[in-house]
Design a protein around this motif. Structure first.
Motif, mmCIF file in Angstrom:
data_model
loop_
_atom_site.group_PDB
_atom_site.id
_atom_site.type_symbol
_atom_site.label_atom_id
_atom_site.label_comp_id
_atom_site.label_asym_id
_atom_site.label_seq_id
_atom_site.Cartn_x
_atom_site.Cartn_y
_atom_site.Cartn_z
ATOM 1 N N ALA A 489 0.862 -1.201 -0.088
ATOM 2 C CA ALA A 489 0.002 0.185 0.024
ATOM 3 C C ALA A 489 0.872 1.380 -0.031
ATOM 4 N N CYS A 492 -1.340 4.373 -2.130
ATOM 5 C CA CYS A 492 -2.967 4.250 -1.990
ATOM 6 C C CYS A 492 -3.553 5.383 -1.418
ATOM 7 N N GLN A 503 -7.648 -2.659 -3.096
ATOM 8 C CA GLN A 503 -6.189 -2.203 -2.667
ATOM 9 C C GLN A 503 -5.686 -2.982 -1.862
ATOM 10 N N THR A 505 -3.436 -4.204 1.048
ATOM 11 C CA THR A 505 -3.099 -3.477 2.075
ATOM 12 C C THR A 505 -1.759 -3.553 2.495
ATOM 13 N N VAL A 518 -3.682 -4.429 9.112
ATOM 14 C CA VAL A 518 -5.193 -4.191 8.619
ATOM 15 C C VAL A 518 -6.250 -3.271 9.582
ATOM 16 N N SER A 521 -5.326 0.060 8.350
ATOM 17 C CA SER A 521 -5.604 0.523 6.997
ATOM 18 C C SER A 521 -7.015 0.625 7.038
ATOM 19 N N MET A 522 -7.739 0.245 7.857
ATOM 20 C CA MET A 522 -9.166 0.529 7.873
ATOM 21 C C MET A 522 -9.515 2.028 8.228
ATOM 22 N N MET A 525 -9.091 3.694 4.334
ATOM 23 C CA MET A 525 -9.622 3.262 3.079
ATOM 24 C C MET A 525 -11.036 2.494 3.470
ATOM 25 N N PRO A 527 -13.467 -0.422 4.047
ATOM 26 C CA PRO A 527 -13.211 -1.756 4.455
ATOM 27 C C PRO A 527 -13.260 -2.802 3.325
ATOM 28 N N ALA A 530 -10.001 -2.953 1.155
ATOM 29 C CA ALA A 530 -8.894 -3.277 1.650
ATOM 30 C C ALA A 530 -8.632 -4.571 1.466
ATOM 31 N N GLY A 577 -11.813 -7.532 5.710
ATOM 32 C CA GLY A 577 -11.888 -6.556 4.612
ATOM 33 C C GLY A 577 -12.306 -7.318 3.195
#
Length: 701
Positions: A489, A492, A503, A505, A518, A521-522, A525, A527, A530, A577
């Motif tokens: 990522a 992103c 995407q 992650t 994860v 990342s949530m 972006m 979910p 992801a 995700g």
């Protein structure tokens, strides 16, 4: 003075053209505050100091109300410039989207050396307590690196060097996160979140664009007139050497920035931004149902694309319930049998074009959609495309960027036509899913892709022309699904991701490190976009002493995997995700294969909720390499999906506090694995987990 109300906040536009954002409850007090003369954008000309609001500098000319927001107009008469600030107010949120335009209405070229996207101040403003005395302010920043994305850290203002020291109102202190190059999220994600835990308000600012950018947190005014601000900018000579010669009658636009204030905490700001990003996305699966992908690369066959290896994986992926099978790297070479990227010719060693079609047909015969890996922007010196014409690859000062591993120049129409033909050939074979990778950065930028010589502006042009190319692919190939991958990522930002259905992650290879990535990342972006690797029965990176070692599980490997814990942990993480399955599942024993199949079936029942949910962090964030328990929730109107991990070396009974979300009638609807030990009451969920174990729980609210 004009006021405009959002969900929790309000925009105040002062008579001098300055605007600020505040809590609706404090609208009257903030309205009485004397505004500064700092405009809500920064402009520098020929390296001069910033321009301010005032009769001899930037003059406010009034506003227009538009269908979805406001348009504020300014002029700088000395240089004959018109500036327009567009503000879009995102319904049912506190998100404001700002975009600035500057037009030269004079007869002479003007050299811009800074043109920012957004600037607002009075963060955590209070009549009773200046911000530097508020000990409850926390600043959250998202760090990123290869295989270590999504790492959120909280700081106090003094920890970032933000504190007053003088009575002089000219004092200015700042802290900056930034990026230089086309890997826009390789060091930080371009989002800063500031929580005022005393007043329970949270401020945020995000920007976009796969090129140079910065977000700056700054204090002004010392003790005398204290003010805390955020600024986002993608065009600045001090951050990558950007400048632009704005010619007579020419207009230039900044990148967008998204900012605002929400009542609540970190996850409430994330929820507001999530509503905006979903509405802003140009692609979306029907009914939000994300098809399950099997990809044969990570912890799997690692780019050795021999049909003898692929076909057994296709069989097992279909058996377990996958809906897309993606052939990853290693399938292609350049014209004339030369190694490298750019020409996208199937590797003769494994199959010719007809052979590739046979693979695609076999995938379709198993009721899965064929997918394939590309890196459309990459072009090795062995490729025809590299030498197609003088400007087929990006150059800086007449030298190809990256040397032998170059980058296509998407400003060149021959390049776009050539690559469109390559995608069309794959599409005609039957491939409907492209995993597009991006494994290097162009650095400060290019100088041969636009009429100018600022590499940083060339980087912006490169990003925008590639976006246009992606848009053209969707128009020509309407069934095409594109995954965005940037060595994980590392690219992103929202301007790229809004054009892709998912995407990657991370490229993280160790399953117990993925929950940390994860969870972080949530917050940046949706979910449902992801893409999270799950690799039950992993084949770790297969090289020893520089040679490929063919994976073959032995008795010790089977013994390690026999309890199924690792498989469950992998599947739990990925189901939070977009489930992206890999691993050597053709070797799975009966128990582990059943656990994979159980997870896929479980996911198919809950994925429709993921695409309408928002993340919650009942146990806080998890740092990579931390050995503790963690939980991530995805909550929608009537459903809470809860993943719980034990990343320790001992058995733990984990109590997850959920009093803000559960109701007295809330109950557990389903759990994975089905034999997991868990319970629920009106304020929490309790889960018993062994060392490095995980559980996924579906709760009806």
């Amino acid at each position: 003075m004009r006021n405009y109300l959002l969900k929790d906040s309000a925009i105040i536009i002062y008579p001098n053209g300055k605007f600020t954002v505040c809590d609706k409850k404090e609208l009257e007090a903030v309205s009485q505050k004397q505004p500064s003369n700092r405009a809500n954008f920064e402009i520098n000309i020929s390296g001069s100091s910033r321009l301010t609001l005032g009769e001899d500098q930037i003059v406010y000319k009034g506003l227009n109300e538009t269908e979805d927001g406001l348009e504020l107009n300014y002029e700088y008469n000395k240089e004959h410039l018109q500036i327009t600030t567009e503000l879009k107010l995102i319904g049912e949120t506190n998100v404001i989207v700002q975009k600035n335009k500057i037009k030269n209405i004079g007869d002479s070229t003007v050299k811009l050396t800074r043109f920012s996207s957004a600037f607002f101040e009075d963060i955590a403003y209070s009549e009773d307590m200046p911000w530097f005395k508020n000990q409850d302010i926390r600043v959250s920043i998202c760090h990123s690196k290869w295989q270590g994305e999504g790492q959120w850290k909280k700081h106090t203002l003094p920890e970032l060097g933000i504190y007053p020291t003088t009575i002089h109102d000219s004092e200015r202190e700042s802290f900056k996160i930034n990026s230089v190059g086309s890997w826009s999220t390789a060091n930080f994600y371009p989002l800063v979140i500031i929580e005022d835990n005393k007043k329970k308000n949270t401020w945020f600012m995000e920007t976009e664009g796969s090129h140079n950018w910065y977000i700056k947190l700054a204090s002004y005014g010392g003790y005398a007139v204290p003010s805390l601000s955020l600024e986002a900018c993608g065009c600045d000579d001090a951050n990558g050497g950007w400048y632009y010669d704005l010619k007579p009658n020419e207009e230039y636009s900044s990148e967008r920035a998204f900012f605002g204030m929400t009542s609540g905490k970190f996850e409430d700001a994330v929820a507001d931004l999530l509503v905006f990003k979903r509405a802003d996305s140009t692609v979306r699966f029907n009914d939000g149902i994300m098809p399950i992908v099997f990809n044969d690369y990570m912890d799997c066959i690692w780019g050795i694309q021999d049909p003898k290896l692929i076909l057994p994986l296709v069989d097992k992926a279909a058996e377990v319930g996958c809906e897309i099978f993606c052939i990853d790297g290693g399938w292609c070479e350049n014209e004339g049998g030369k190694s490298g990227l750019g020409d996208w010719v199937p590797k003769a060693k494994f199959y010719d074009m007809d052979g590739l079609k046979e693979i695609a047909d076999y995938i379709k015969s198993k009721n899965m959609v064929p997918g394939i890996w590309t890196e459309l922007e990459a072009c090795n010196s062995s490729a025809y495309g590299y030498r197609m014409n003088e400007d087929s690859v990006l150059k800086r000062y007449d030298t190809p960027i990256g040397g032998w591993r170059g980058f296509y120049n998407f400003s060149n129409p021959e390049v776009r036509e050539y690559l469109t033909g390559k995608v069309e050939a794959l599409y005609n074979i039957g491939f409907r899913f492209i995993k597009n990778d991006y494994n290097a950065s162009i650095g400060i930028g290019a100088t041969n892709n636009y009429d100018g010589d600022s590499p940083a502006e060339g980087a912006i042009v490169n990003a925008n022309t590639f976006y246009d190319f992606v848009d053209s692919l969707y128009e020509k190939f309407p069934e095409l699904v594109i995954e965005n991958c940037g060595s994980g990522a590392l690219r992103c930002d929202n301007k790229m991701l809004r054009r892709c259905s998912l995407q990657s992650t991370s490229d993280q290879e160790f399953y117990y490190n993925n929950p940390s990535i994860v969870m972080g990342s949530m917050a940046v972006m949706p979910p449902e976009k992801a893409g999270i690797w799950s690799y039950p029965y992993p084949a770790m990176y297969p090289y020893a002493d520089g040679k490929y070692v063919l994976f073959s599980p032995d008795d010790e490997y089977y013994d390690r995997m026999k309890d199924g814990k690792e498989t469950v942990f992998n599947m739990v993480t990925a189901m939070t995700g977009y489930l992206y399955l890999s691993g050597r599942i053709e070797y799975c024993d009966e128990k582990n294969f059943a656990l994979v199949k159980e997870a896929v079936d479980f996911y198919k029942n809950i994925r429709k909720y993921i695409s309408v949910s928002r993340p919650i962090y009942p146990l806080g964030m998890l740092g990579i390499n931390e050995e503790k328990t963690a939980a991530l929730g995805l909550i929608s109107d009537d459903r809470l999906l809860l993943a719980v991990w034990n990343i320790t070396g001992k058995e733990e009974t984990v109590t997850v506090p959920l009093s803000d979300y559960l109701k007295s009638e809330s109950k557990i609807n389903a759990v994975y694995p089905s034999n997991a030990e868990c319970g629920i009451n009106a304020s929490s969920v309790t889960v018993k987990l062994g060392a490095k174990e995980a559980t996924y729980i579906e709760i009806n609210l």
